[in-house]
Design a protein around this motif. Structure first.
Motif, PDB file in Angstrom:
ATOM      1  N   LEU A 148     -47.533   7.244 -23.584  1.00 18.00           N
ATOM      2  CA  LEU A 148     -46.643   8.390 -23.779  1.00 18.00           C
ATOM      3  C   LEU A 148     -45.546   8.419 -22.714  1.00 18.00           C
ATOM      4  O   LEU A 148     -44.389   8.729 -23.024  1.00 18.00           O
ATOM      5  N   ALA A 149     -45.887   8.075 -21.476  1.00 15.69           N
ATOM      6  CA  ALA A 149     -44.882   8.024 -20.406  1.00 15.69           C
ATOM      7  C   ALA A 149     -43.843   6.940 -20.701  1.00 15.69           C
ATOM      8  O   ALA A 149     -42.641   7.143 -20.468  1.00 15.69           O
ATOM      9  N   ALA A 150     -44.284   5.801 -21.226  1.00 15.81           N
ATOM     10  CA  ALA A 150     -43.351   4.723 -21.569  1.00 15.81           C
ATOM     11  C   ALA A 150     -42.405   5.161 -22.679  1.00 15.81           C
ATOM     12  O   ALA A 150     -41.198   4.879 -22.629  1.00 15.81           O
ATOM     13  N   ILE A 151     -42.932   5.841 -23.668  1.00 14.04           N
ATOM     14  CA  ILE A 151     -42.097   6.350 -24.762  1.00 14.04           C
ATOM     15  C   ILE A 151     -41.086   7.348 -24.218  1.00 14.04           C
ATOM     16  O   ILE A 151     -39.897   7.294 -24.539  1.00 14.04           O
ATOM     17  N   ASP A 152     -41.548   8.256 -23.368  1.00  6.69           N
ATOM     18  CA  ASP A 152     -40.661   9.261 -22.782  1.00  6.69           C
ATOM     19  C   ASP A 152     -39.548   8.603 -21.964  1.00  6.69           C
ATOM     20  O   ASP A 152     -38.384   8.993 -22.064  1.00  6.69           O
ATOM     21  N   ARG A 153     -39.896   7.603 -21.156  1.00  5.43           N
ATOM     22  CA  ARG A 153     -38.887   6.894 -20.361  1.00  5.43           C
ATOM     23  C   ARG A 153     -37.850   6.233 -21.266  1.00  5.43           C
ATOM     24  O   ARG A 153     -36.649   6.317 -21.010  1.00  5.43           O
ATOM     25  N   GLU A 157     -33.898   7.136 -21.198  1.00  7.45           N
ATOM     26  CA  GLU A 157     -32.896   6.110 -20.909  1.00  7.45           C
ATOM     27  C   GLU A 157     -31.878   6.040 -22.032  1.00  7.45           C
ATOM     28  O   GLU A 157     -30.686   5.852 -21.782  1.00  7.45           O
ATOM     29  N   GLU A 158     -32.334   6.190 -23.243  1.00  8.05           N
ATOM     30  CA  GLU A 158     -31.456   6.124 -24.409  1.00  8.05           C
ATOM     31  C   GLU A 158     -30.438   7.257 -24.402  1.00  8.05           C
ATOM     32  O   GLU A 158     -29.299   7.085 -24.772  1.00  8.05           O
ATOM     33  N   THR A 159     -30.879   8.454 -23.973  1.00  8.85           N
ATOM     34  CA  THR A 159     -29.975   9.612 -23.968  1.00  8.85           C
ATOM     35  C   THR A 159     -29.335   9.819 -22.610  1.00  8.85           C
ATOM     36  O   THR A 159     -28.438  10.634 -22.482  1.00  8.85           O
TER      37      THR A 159
END
Length: 160
Positions: A148-153, A157-159
């Motif tokens: 979940l932390a990887a997805i959030d990062r 980064e994308e936004t």
């Protein structure tokens, strides 16, 4: 829609990616409802109010504007204003003028708000432990939170 389109649409709707993402959203929504229900029943506050208190207590001593609260909660400005109004009426927070910008209202927890936060944090922790941590075996919790932390990062980064 012809028969071929209907078959392709059904296949797309039943795809593993759609199913897995739906499972994530469904689980998160059900957990949030459990937390909200327990907080309302045991503490008299909503989960969103607890989120405000978390943000304010985490940044103790820092100036926190309503705009920063809105951003942290992903609420609209008017939604945040109404929420802070209700919390102020309940004695949980108070608005104070910003010393640097008189147009800006800062929000801070009251003593009553900090006390309510501590009780609500214990209820929140109990529900999270029961329905988010305990159902997972062994190292699954660490793997889940890491994922979940990887997805959030990646999304930040994308936004960014």
């Amino acid at each position: 829609m012809n028969d071929d389109e209907a078959v392709r649409a059904a296949r797309a709707a039943g795809s593993p990616l759609v199913r897995d993402f739906g499972l994530l959203i469904s689980s998160a929504t059900r957990l949030e409802r459990r937390i909200d229900s327990a907080l309302r029943r045991e503490c008299g506050i909503s989960h969103t109010m607890l989120e405000v208190l978390i943000l304010l207590c985490r940044r103790s001593g820092e100036e926190v504007s309503q705009r920063q609260l809105a951003d942290g909660l992903t609420l609209t400005s008017s939604g945040t204003t109404r929420l802070v109004d209700r919390m102020e009426e309940a004695g949980l927070v108070r608005r104070v003028p910003s010393p640097g910008d008189r147009r800006l209202a800062l929000v801070e927890p009251t003593a009553e708000g900090r006390t309510a936060f501590l009780g609500a944090a214990a209820v929140h922790a109990r529900v999270v432990e029961e329905y988010f941590v305990r159902p997972l075996a062994g190292d699954d919790y660490a793997r889940l939170t890491g994922a979940l932390a990887a997805i959030d990062r990646a999304l930040r980064e994308e936004t960014g």
